[in-house]
Scaffold this active site. Structure first.
Site, PDB file in Angstrom:
ATOM      1  N   GLY A  83       0.967  -1.188  -0.079  1.00 46.79           N
ATOM      2  CA  GLY A  83       0.069   0.001  -0.076  1.00 46.79           C
ATOM      3  C   GLY A  83       0.888   1.307  -0.057  1.00 46.79           C
ATOM      4  O   GLY A  83       0.469   2.288   0.136  1.00 46.79           O
ATOM      5  N   SER A 100       2.723   2.114  -2.870  1.00 44.48           N
ATOM      6  CA  SER A 100       3.023   2.393  -4.305  1.00 44.48           C
ATOM      7  C   SER A 100       4.264   1.957  -4.653  1.00 44.48           C
ATOM      8  O   SER A 100       4.991   2.430  -5.736  1.00 44.48           O
ATOM      9  CB  SER A 100       2.638   3.733  -4.594  1.00 44.48           C
ATOM     10  OG  SER A 100       1.249   4.152  -4.132  1.00 44.48           O
ATOM     11  N   ASP A 125      -1.119   7.671  -7.313  1.00 43.52           N
ATOM     12  CA  ASP A 125      -0.009   7.073  -6.859  1.00 43.52           C
ATOM     13  C   ASP A 125       0.977   7.358  -8.076  1.00 43.52           C
ATOM     14  O   ASP A 125       2.184   7.810  -7.578  1.00 43.52           O
ATOM     15  CB  ASP A 125      -0.049   5.553  -6.895  1.00 43.52           C
ATOM     16  CG  ASP A 125      -1.120   5.179  -5.995  1.00 43.52           C
ATOM     17  OD1 ASP A 125      -1.745   6.014  -5.162  1.00 43.52           O
ATOM     18  OD2 ASP A 125      -1.570   3.786  -6.000  1.00 43.52           O
ATOM     19  N   TYR A 171     -11.853  -3.248  -4.954  1.00 44.84           N
ATOM     20  CA  TYR A 171     -11.823  -2.088  -5.383  1.00 44.84           C
ATOM     21  C   TYR A 171     -12.480  -1.445  -6.545  1.00 44.84           C
ATOM     22  O   TYR A 171     -13.060  -0.405  -6.658  1.00 44.84           O
ATOM     23  CB  TYR A 171     -10.200  -1.820  -5.947  1.00 44.84           C
ATOM     24  CG  TYR A 171      -9.458  -0.383  -6.303  1.00 44.84           C
ATOM     25  CD1 TYR A 171      -8.812   0.287  -5.445  1.00 44.84           C
ATOM     26  CD2 TYR A 171      -9.693  -0.016  -7.517  1.00 44.84           C
ATOM     27  CE1 TYR A 171      -8.554   1.684  -5.759  1.00 44.84           C
ATOM     28  CE2 TYR A 171      -9.537   1.388  -7.839  1.00 44.84           C
ATOM     29  CZ  TYR A 171      -8.746   1.990  -7.131  1.00 44.84           C
ATOM     30  OH  TYR A 171      -8.506   3.313  -7.380  1.00 44.84           O
TER      31      TYR A 171
END
Ligand code: GLA
Length: 334
Positions: free
Chosen positions: A100, A102, A144, A192
């Site tokens: 998490g 990136s 990101d 997601y």
């Protein structure tokens, strides 16, 4: 040598793909490629995976590449098409992978630079975003990749994901930003994509969420869609208020907004986990902690903690890190 940082998001999650507001920063953990040019192929070894990647150029089907980490490389190469330059080299990273922060965006940006992608920040970030979407099938937003490309030392980036305007906001030097790892996760097997679809449903009912009000949201009959929309609309407002708090060096207010953001991601957006909730609660017990929340896509990954210099938090560099805001891959080249 090509180098790109990871990112942590201070506030504003699950808002980028509806053109909302985010406040991330690039962090002092990097993915680095050392390479020499070659024609017609990419050969990349990794210090984190025994299987190297071999790609004949041009690449056309990145989603089928093996080993799986090569799909990010192939996604970038496919996006560059006939403009992709070949190289041979090794990639290494000081980012925890799949956590998490990136790591995938940092890999894409480093690869894109090694492949000779143009140095225009927005175009580079968008190319890497499309590469990630092709590689993983996840309909991710721009946060990101844009942060990894365009980060600014000692600043968070207020990004309007509709206009794509970036406003750096200084982070007071008297703050500690700590990231704590909770669990590995893959957004590809998470909900997601379902959340992206739920937002699209909400937008069919009340129009763009970035300009909707909470009154508009209240008119949605379906309880699930209403709560998803309420998270996005309220989170955009929290980002606005968090920027004002940061500019006023009001860290207590900033921390309170982080806590509200976490509650909204947990209750309305349902992307937290019991482990993340417990870690946030535990962090908030520590004297000197202003706020804590999950950061990024959720379903695991990391939490981020904002604390004063004298807060009693130790980091072990394996499951927790103290991070600083750094220049992005392109800002650092200038
Ligand atoms: C992941 C995606 C981003 C963003 C966050 C949630 O990191 O790649 O585009 O949607 O989740 O804010």
């Amino acid at each position: 040598m090509f180098r790109a940082p990871g990112r942590v998001n201070l506030i504003g999650d699950h808002t980028d793909y509806t053109g909302g507001l985010v406040l991330p920063m690039a962090i002092d953990r990097y993915t680095t490629i050392e390479a020499v040019p070659q024609t017609s192929a990419i050969d990349l070894a990794s210090t984190s995976d025994v299987s190297p990647v071999h790609l004949a150029l041009p690449v056309t089907s990145p989603e089928n590449v093996s080993p799986p980490w090569g799909r990010y490389v192939a996604g970038v190469a496919a996006e560059l098409g006939n403009d992709c330059r070949g190289f041979r080299g090794t990639v290494s990273t000081t980012l925890p992978i799949g956590s998490g922060l990136s790591s995938s965006a940092a890999l894409e940006v480093a690869v894109a630079l090694a492949c000779g992608a143009p140095h225009e920040p927005l175009a580079l970030a968008q190319l890497c975003q499309r590469a990630e979407q092709r590689a993983t099938g996840v309909p991710c937003g721009i946060m990101d990749q844009l942060t990894s490309v365009a980060g600014v030392k000692d600043h968070a980036l207020l990004i309007d994901c509709h206009t794509l305007e970036i406003s750096p906001v200084a982070i007071p030097s008297s703050t500690r930003i700590i990231v704590k790892f909770i669990a590995h996760r893959r957004l590809a097997s998470s909900a997601y994509g379902q959340r992206v679809n739920e937002c699209a449903t909400a937008e069919r009912l009340i129009g763009p969420l970035r300009s909707a009000s909470l009154r508009d949201v209240d008119s949605i009959a379906d309880d699930v869609i209403l709560r998803r929309a309420r998270h996005v609309v309220s989170e955009n407002e929290r980002v606005r208020q968090a920027c004002a708090a940061l500019r006023a060096s009001d860290l207590a207010r900033f921390g309170a907004l982080m806590v509200e953001s976490h509650a909204s991601l947990r209750d309305d957006y349902e992307v937290s986990t019991p482990e993340m909730d417990a870690a946030v609660e535990a962090a908030l017990e520590i004297p000197g902690v202003y706020g804590a929340r999950l950061t990024g896509g959720g379903f695991g990954g990391c939490i981020v903690i904002l604390a004063s210099m004298d807060a009693q938090i130790t980091v072990d560099e394996t499951t927790s890190w103290e991070v600083r805001a750094v220049d992005g891959a392109l800002s650092a080249l200038r």
